[in-house]
Design a protein around this motif. Sequence first.
Motif, short mmCIF file in Angstrom:
data_model
loop_
_atom_site.label_atom_id
_atom_site.label_comp_id
_atom_site.label_asym_id
_atom_site.label_seq_id
_atom_site.Cartn_x
_atom_site.Cartn_y
_atom_site.Cartn_z
N PRO A 74 0.81 -1.23 0.00
CA PRO A 74 0.00 0.00 0.00
C PRO A 74 0.84 1.28 0.00
CG PRO A 74 -0.89 -1.56 1.57
CD PRO A 74 0.44 -2.11 1.11
N GLY A 75 1.91 1.32 0.77
CA GLY A 75 2.75 2.51 0.82
C GLY A 75 3.46 2.77 -0.50
N THR A 134 2.41 1.72 -3.46
CA THR A 134 1.37 2.10 -4.43
C THR A 134 0.98 3.56 -4.23
OG1 THR A 134 0.56 -0.16 -4.49
CG2 THR A 134 -0.94 1.53 -5.29
N GLU A 135 0.84 3.98 -2.99
CA GLU A 135 0.49 5.36 -2.68
C GLU A 135 1.57 6.34 -3.15
OE1 GLU A 135 -1.87 8.43 -1.36
OE2 GLU A 135 -2.40 6.32 -1.43
N ALA A 136 2.83 5.89 -3.17
CA ALA A 136 3.94 6.75 -3.59
C ALA A 136 3.93 7.01 -5.10
CB ALA A 136 5.27 6.13 -3.17
N THR A 154 2.42 8.25 -8.66
CA THR A 154 1.49 9.31 -9.05
C THR A 154 0.16 8.66 -9.46
OG1 THR A 154 2.19 9.28 -11.36
CG2 THR A 154 3.36 10.80 -9.87
N ALA A 155 -0.90 9.42 -9.42
CA ALA A 155 -2.23 8.89 -9.74
C ALA A 155 -2.26 8.21 -11.12
CB ALA A 155 -3.28 9.98 -9.64
N ARG A 171 -0.50 4.84 -10.91
CA ARG A 171 -1.22 3.82 -10.14
C ARG A 171 -2.14 3.01 -11.04
NH1 ARG A 171 -3.16 7.77 -6.09
NH2 ARG A 171 -1.12 8.52 -5.47
N LYS A 172 -2.66 3.65 -12.09
CA LYS A 172 -3.56 2.96 -13.02
C LYS A 172 -2.78 2.05 -13.97
CE LYS A 172 -6.95 6.65 -12.88
NZ LYS A 172 -7.53 7.78 -13.57
N ARG A 209 1.71 -1.79 -11.12
CA ARG A 209 1.22 -2.39 -9.89
C ARG A 209 2.31 -3.23 -9.23
NH1 ARG A 209 -2.21 -7.71 -11.29
NH2 ARG A 209 -1.10 -8.26 -13.16
#
Length: 83
Positions: A40-41, A43-45, A47-48, A51-52, A55
């Motif tokens: 999760p960390g 993935t959160e790092a 950019t939007a 993220r798409k 993975r």
Amino acid sequence: MTVFLLLYLCADTTRTDCQVVRADSWSGPHAYKQCLDVVPGLTEALTAPNRKRHRFVCEIQGDGPKPAEHKAPSAFIHQSFRM
């Protein structure tokens, strides 16, 4: 048990054209949980938009050959052709 954290770097959001990069690894009875805890960390790092497209995946390696001994079989690479 050994668990590898793999980063799938994909060309677009369909994730049909990806390169896999080993990012980290853990060994032991809690290896899979340790890997899942960092996803999760990481993935959160991203950019939007990334993220798409990209993975992180935790993959369990069995008691087979060690990574240095592993010989990857030739793999069919799926490619998407658009007109």
